[in-house]
Scaffold this motif. Structure first.
Motif, short mmCIF file in Angstrom:
data_model
loop_
_atom_site.label_atom_id
_atom_site.label_comp_id
_atom_site.label_asym_id
_atom_site.label_seq_id
_atom_site.Cartn_x
_atom_site.Cartn_y
_atom_site.Cartn_z
N ARG A 1 -4.27 12.26 2.59
CA ARG A 1 -3.81 13.36 1.76
C ARG A 1 -4.04 14.68 2.49
N GLY A 2 -2.97 15.44 2.63
CA GLY A 2 -3.05 16.77 3.25
C GLY A 2 -2.14 17.72 2.50
N ASN A 3 -1.94 18.91 3.04
CA ASN A 3 -1.09 19.88 2.34
C ASN A 3 0.40 19.67 2.61
N ALA A 4 0.75 18.81 3.59
CA ALA A 4 2.17 18.56 3.90
C ALA A 4 2.68 17.26 3.28
N TYR A 5 1.80 16.29 3.10
CA TYR A 5 2.22 14.99 2.57
C TYR A 5 0.98 14.21 2.16
N ARG A 6 1.18 13.18 1.36
CA ARG A 6 0.11 12.25 1.03
C ARG A 6 0.74 10.88 0.89
N GLY A 7 0.02 9.89 1.42
CA GLY A 7 0.55 8.54 1.36
C GLY A 7 -0.35 7.57 2.11
N ILE A 8 0.13 6.35 2.24
CA ILE A 8 -0.63 5.30 2.88
C ILE A 8 -0.32 5.29 4.38
N GLY A 9 -1.36 5.21 5.16
CA GLY A 9 -1.25 5.05 6.60
C GLY A 9 -1.72 3.66 6.97
N GLY A 10 -2.50 3.56 8.04
CA GLY A 10 -3.02 2.27 8.44
C GLY A 10 -3.84 2.38 9.70
N PRO A 11 -4.49 1.30 10.06
CA PRO A 11 -5.37 1.33 11.22
C PRO A 11 -4.63 1.53 12.54
N HIS A 12 -3.35 1.27 12.58
CA HIS A 12 -2.58 1.37 13.82
C HIS A 12 -1.97 2.74 14.05
N VAL A 13 -2.04 3.66 13.09
CA VAL A 13 -1.43 4.98 13.27
C VAL A 13 -2.45 6.09 13.39
N GLY A 14 -3.69 5.81 13.09
CA GLY A 14 -4.75 6.80 13.22
C GLY A 14 -4.94 7.62 11.97
N ASP B 1 -2.11 -1.26 3.73
CA ASP B 1 -1.49 -0.75 4.93
C ASP B 1 -0.07 -0.32 4.58
N ALA B 2 0.45 0.64 5.32
CA ALA B 2 1.78 1.18 5.03
C ALA B 2 2.92 0.23 5.36
N ASN B 3 2.71 -0.71 6.25
CA ASN B 3 3.80 -1.56 6.71
C ASN B 3 4.15 -2.61 5.65
N LEU B 4 5.25 -3.27 5.84
CA LEU B 4 5.68 -4.34 4.93
C LEU B 4 5.51 -5.69 5.62
N PRO B 5 5.10 -6.72 4.91
CA PRO B 5 4.70 -6.68 3.51
C PRO B 5 3.34 -6.01 3.35
N SER B 6 3.12 -5.51 2.17
CA SER B 6 1.86 -4.83 1.85
C SER B 6 1.48 -5.24 0.43
N LEU B 7 0.26 -4.90 0.04
CA LEU B 7 -0.12 -5.16 -1.34
C LEU B 7 0.74 -4.36 -2.30
N LEU B 8 1.04 -3.12 -1.92
CA LEU B 8 1.91 -2.27 -2.75
C LEU B 8 3.27 -2.91 -2.97
N SER B 9 3.76 -3.63 -1.98
CA SER B 9 5.10 -4.22 -2.08
C SER B 9 5.12 -5.61 -2.70
N ALA B 10 3.98 -6.13 -3.15
CA ALA B 10 3.91 -7.51 -3.65
C ALA B 10 4.92 -7.80 -4.76
N ALA B 11 5.10 -6.87 -5.68
CA ALA B 11 6.08 -7.09 -6.77
C ALA B 11 7.50 -6.98 -6.24
N MET B 12 7.74 -6.02 -5.38
CA MET B 12 9.07 -5.82 -4.80
C MET B 12 9.50 -7.04 -3.99
N MET B 13 8.53 -7.68 -3.34
CA MET B 13 8.81 -8.86 -2.51
C MET B 13 8.90 -10.14 -3.34
N GLY B 14 8.65 -10.03 -4.65
CA GLY B 14 8.78 -11.19 -5.53
C GLY B 14 7.54 -12.06 -5.64
N TYR B 15 6.41 -11.60 -5.09
CA TYR B 15 5.19 -12.40 -5.18
C TYR B 15 4.62 -12.40 -6.59
N VAL B 16 4.62 -11.24 -7.25
CA VAL B 16 4.11 -11.11 -8.61
C VAL B 16 5.09 -10.31 -9.45
#
Length: 166
Positions: free
Chosen positions: A96-109, A57-72
């Motif tokens: 992924r679209g022609n304007a941007y690509r990234g992580i979203g989540g179930p709460h943003v559609g 999910d795009a929000n924090l904390p996230s799996l992507l942020s695990a290292a940044m948050m000091g978990y691993v």
């Protein structure tokens, strides 16, 4: 608020450290799953009955942020595999679209990604040349709709369609 007595504070510290240790052990035992393309990765959720939700999910904390948050450690194999998964089409919330690509989540559609996750991507990049981080920052800047502000969510097909500017 009354000050916590020294012994009471020490006991609380011990209980919290024990709980953190138990949570970490649970994640190590049940939260690392094998993905057919990426190998061992962290599951987003597990239910205790051998089922797991593989996503990020795009929000924090996230799996992507695990290292940044000091978990691993940022070079941890499971984290790196998870990072690759989160930033791929295997993640059901990778947009992924022609304007941007990234992580979203179930709460943003569908079709909406959060630049916040792009910032985390740039901050957790281990790429030696810095290209990944540089390209991500450029992509985020292209979603500001001329305002110079990072938005909460951006339509990956139309950068002028966004929610909340921060």
């Amino acid at each position: 608020m009354a000050l916590i007595e020294t012994q009471e504070a020490m006991n609380l510290n011990i209980r919290m450290r024990l709980m953190a240790s138990e949570i970490r052990a649970g994640i190590q035992k049940h939260g690392i799953v094998h993905h057919s393309l990426f190998g061992p990765i962290f599951a987003y959720e597990v239910d205790g009955y051998n089922s797991q939700n593989l996503m990020d999910d795009a929000n924090l904390p996230s799996l992507l942020s695990a290292a940044m948050m000091g978990y691993v450690n940022a070079r941890d194999e499971v984290y790196l595999n998870t990072r690759l998964f989160a930033l791929s089409q295997e993640n059901p919330y990778w947009m992924r679209g022609n304007a941007y690509r990234g992580i979203g989540g179930p709460h943003v559609g569908p079709g909406k990604a959060w630049p916040l996750a792009g910032i985390v991507r740039a901050m957790t990049s281990q790429e030696a040349t810095g290209n990944e981080a540089r390209e991500e920052i450029k992509a985020i800047l292209n979603t500001t709709d001329g305002l110079g502000l990072v938005h909460e969510g951006v339509n990956v097909w139309n950068a002028q369609d966004w929610s909340r500017h921060w």
